[in-house]
Design a protein around this motif. Structure first.
Motif, PDB file in Angstrom:
ATOM      1  N   GLN A 144       1.009  -1.281  -0.080  1.00  0.00           N
ATOM      2  CA  GLN A 144      -0.047  -0.297  -0.551  1.00  0.00           C
ATOM      3  C   GLN A 144       0.634   1.116   0.148  1.00  0.00           C
ATOM      4  O   GLN A 144       0.738   1.961  -0.660  1.00  0.00           O
ATOM      5  N   ASP A 145       2.217   1.218   0.245  1.00  0.00           N
ATOM      6  CA  ASP A 145       3.286   2.422   0.393  1.00  0.00           C
ATOM      7  C   ASP A 145       3.712   2.651  -0.354  1.00  0.00           C
ATOM      8  O   ASP A 145       4.455   3.931  -0.589  1.00  0.00           O
ATOM      9  N   LEU A 146       3.893   1.610  -1.783  1.00  0.00           N
ATOM     10  CA  LEU A 146       4.514   2.276  -3.054  1.00  0.00           C
ATOM     11  C   LEU A 146       4.403   3.019  -3.513  1.00  0.00           C
ATOM     12  O   LEU A 146       2.693   3.747  -3.691  1.00  0.00           O
ATOM     13  N   PRO A 147       4.901   4.517  -4.295  1.00  0.00           N
ATOM     14  CA  PRO A 147       4.792   5.253  -4.512  1.00  0.00           C
ATOM     15  C   PRO A 147       3.498   5.029  -5.937  1.00  0.00           C
ATOM     16  O   PRO A 147       2.994   6.173  -5.997  1.00  0.00           O
ATOM     17  N   GLU A 148       3.343   3.684  -6.909  1.00  0.00           N
ATOM     18  CA  GLU A 148       2.464   3.278  -7.708  1.00  0.00           C
ATOM     19  C   GLU A 148       1.702   3.149  -6.825  1.00  0.00           C
ATOM     20  O   GLU A 148       0.397   3.255  -7.905  1.00  0.00           O
ATOM     21  N   SER A 149       1.232   2.529  -6.149  1.00  0.00           N
ATOM     22  CA  SER A 149       0.419   1.997  -4.947  1.00  0.00           C
ATOM     23  C   SER A 149      -0.434   3.388  -4.959  1.00  0.00           C
ATOM     24  O   SER A 149      -1.677   3.914  -4.803  1.00  0.00           O
ATOM     25  N   ALA A 151      -0.427   6.437  -6.094  1.00  0.00           N
ATOM     26  CA  ALA A 151      -0.653   7.383  -7.017  1.00  0.00           C
ATOM     27  C   ALA A 151      -1.809   6.140  -7.996  1.00  0.00           C
ATOM     28  O   ALA A 151      -3.704   7.316  -8.281  1.00  0.00           O
ATOM     29  N   ALA A 152      -2.693   5.153  -8.169  1.00  0.00           N
ATOM     30  CA  ALA A 152      -3.058   4.582  -8.300  1.00  0.00           C
ATOM     31  C   ALA A 152      -4.475   4.333  -7.637  1.00  0.00           C
ATOM     32  O   ALA A 152      -5.631   4.455  -7.874  1.00  0.00           O
ATOM     33  N   GLU A 153      -4.094   4.554  -6.415  1.00  0.00           N
ATOM     34  CA  GLU A 153      -5.267   4.673  -5.161  1.00  0.00           C
ATOM     35  C   GLU A 153      -6.096   5.535  -5.604  1.00  0.00           C
ATOM     36  O   GLU A 153      -7.182   6.206  -4.641  1.00  0.00           O
ATOM     37  N   SER A 154      -5.171   7.120  -5.383  1.00  0.00           N
ATOM     38  CA  SER A 154      -5.919   8.955  -5.992  1.00  0.00           C
ATOM     39  C   SER A 154      -6.653   8.821  -7.240  1.00  0.00           C
ATOM     40  O   SER A 154      -7.010   9.771  -7.378  1.00  0.00           O
ATOM     41  N   GLY A 155      -6.540   7.920  -7.996  1.00  0.00           N
ATOM     42  CA  GLY A 155      -6.740   8.201  -9.836  1.00  0.00           C
ATOM     43  C   GLY A 155      -5.260   8.833  -9.969  1.00  0.00           C
ATOM     44  O   GLY A 155      -5.619   9.388 -11.566  1.00  0.00           O
ATOM     45  N   LEU A 186      -6.993  -6.202  -1.810  1.00  0.00           N
ATOM     46  CA  LEU A 186      -7.143  -6.390  -3.489  1.00  0.00           C
ATOM     47  C   LEU A 186      -7.830  -6.141  -4.587  1.00  0.00           C
ATOM     48  O   LEU A 186      -7.293  -5.677  -5.899  1.00  0.00           O
ATOM     49  N   ASP A 187      -8.760  -4.694  -3.997  1.00  0.00           N
ATOM     50  CA  ASP A 187      -8.594  -3.657  -4.966  1.00  0.00           C
ATOM     51  C   ASP A 187      -7.638  -2.730  -5.416  1.00  0.00           C
ATOM     52  O   ASP A 187      -7.199  -2.999  -6.823  1.00  0.00           O
ATOM     53  N   LEU A 188      -6.884  -2.742  -4.803  1.00  0.00           N
ATOM     54  CA  LEU A 188      -5.866  -2.163  -5.049  1.00  0.00           C
ATOM     55  C   LEU A 188      -4.052  -2.922  -6.332  1.00  0.00           C
ATOM     56  O   LEU A 188      -3.651  -2.954  -7.145  1.00  0.00           O
ATOM     57  N   TYR A 189      -4.060  -4.522  -6.437  1.00  0.00           N
ATOM     58  CA  TYR A 189      -3.997  -5.025  -6.908  1.00  0.00           C
ATOM     59  C   TYR A 189      -5.160  -4.999  -7.929  1.00  0.00           C
ATOM     60  O   TYR A 189      -4.160  -4.891  -9.208  1.00  0.00           O
ATOM     61  N   LEU A 190      -6.155  -5.335  -8.257  1.00  0.00           N
ATOM     62  CA  LEU A 190      -7.021  -4.927  -9.905  1.00  0.00           C
ATOM     63  C   LEU A 190      -6.703  -3.843 -10.256  1.00  0.00           C
ATOM     64  O   LEU A 190      -6.700  -3.034 -11.752  1.00  0.00           O
ATOM     65  N   ARG A 191      -6.340  -2.580  -9.497  1.00  0.00           N
ATOM     66  CA  ARG A 191      -5.480  -1.312  -9.870  1.00  0.00           C
ATOM     67  C   ARG A 191      -3.918  -1.087 -10.380  1.00  0.00           C
ATOM     68  O   ARG A 191      -3.565  -0.630 -11.493  1.00  0.00           O
ATOM     69  N   LEU A 192      -3.309  -2.064  -9.912  1.00  0.00           N
ATOM     70  CA  LEU A 192      -2.302  -1.882 -10.307  1.00  0.00           C
ATOM     71  C   LEU A 192      -2.003  -2.811 -11.514  1.00  0.00           C
ATOM     72  O   LEU A 192      -0.718  -2.824 -12.133  1.00  0.00           O
TER      73      LEU A 192
END
Length: 281
Positions: A144-149, A151-155, A186-192
């Protein structure tokens, strides 16, 4: 991933449990000949598991059968460079297998929150040898703390797919977490994942009964809530599963696909993994 990589699990003799209807074929790859976890690595892993069991969630590194099932999407791949994210890399059993399967020009990113495991990964001779060819990156943090994570969570992530992954292999012990944490991951995985990208994770068999015997009502209820959440996720995105009976303890690996895209698209679709019974880590 194609439909010929999904088949009923072979049942050992004697068979303590029924085999699931669909499976990720282990013979999609040559099974590596690796020493059983033991010696320095086995004891090191066990000592860390006893110290930080909630985050480690296992007592031994994954065995060869389980590792082979987890890396299937990285080997059944398009003829182009791919990007792979491993979450919860531990001492590197899966990471080393990925390093053997991937080709020069691919990208491998291993994420591990335990600093002792991270040090082990960064000094592993096999990973050091293959790392430059794979752009190997080892991050000491939660996914959850990765920069790409973030960015993905913020859209705010890019639309061109950069910063996303073709394959995610997760070693997180989901049933040690609260349901809201599992849903977020799980939601984060789908976004990544890129559209049509593939995800594998696993769960140990028989832990639901063990939790009922050893945990209080609150932990038991939390465990059941996480299992229900995972089964819903598998019904929606699952392609199949395979049981690694010889793992310690036996475990079931799940293969799932993110919506969209055509990566490894199978004619007529794939079998759902949601109906596989009795798997809970």
């Amino acid at each position: 991933m194609t439909t010929d990589q999904l088949h009923p699990d072979p049942v050992p003799d004697p068979a303590p449990h029924p085999a699931p209807a669909a499976a990720v074929r282990p013979d999609a790859l040559p099974v590596p000949h690796e020493p059983r976890p033991g010696g320095g690595e086995g004891w090191f892993f066990l000592s860390e598991a006893l110290r930080t069991f909630r985050l480690t969630g296992a007592v031994a590194p994954s065995g060869a059968d389980l590792v082979n099932a987890l890396v299937v999407p990285a080997a059944s791949r398009p003829d182009r460079p791919i990007s792979v994210l491993e979450v919860g890399a531990g001492t590197g059993a899966v990471t080393r297998r990925l390093a053997r399967v991937l080709r020069a020009g691919d990208r491998l990113h291993a994420v591990e929150s335990n600093p002792r495991f991270v040090q082990r990964l960064r000094t592993d001779p096999e990973l050091a040898r293959r790392g430059p060819e794979l752009g190997l990156r080892v991050s000491e943090c939660r996914v959850q703390d990765l920069p790409e994570s973030r960015a993905a969570e913020s859209g705010a992530g890019p639309d061109d797919g950069s910063g996303r992954y073709d394959v995610i292999v997760s070693g997180l012990p989901f049933t040690n977490f609260e349901p809201v944490e599992v849903q977020r991951v799980l939601d984060l995985y789908l976004r990544l994942l890129v559209p049509g990208g593939e995800l594998t994770y696993f769960s140990y068999l028989g832990t639901s009964a063990a939790r009922l015997l050893t945990s209080g009502p609150r932990r038991g209820a939390r465990h059941r809530a996480v299992v229900r959440l995972l089964r819903r996720f598998e019904r929606e995105y699952g392609l199949g599963s395979r049981t690694a009976w010889r793992n310690v303890p036996p475990a079931r690996a799940y293969l799932l696909r993110a919506p969209g895209g055509h990566r490894h698209a199978a004619a007529g679709g794939g079998a759902s993994a949601g109906g596989a019974p009795g798997a809970a880590r």
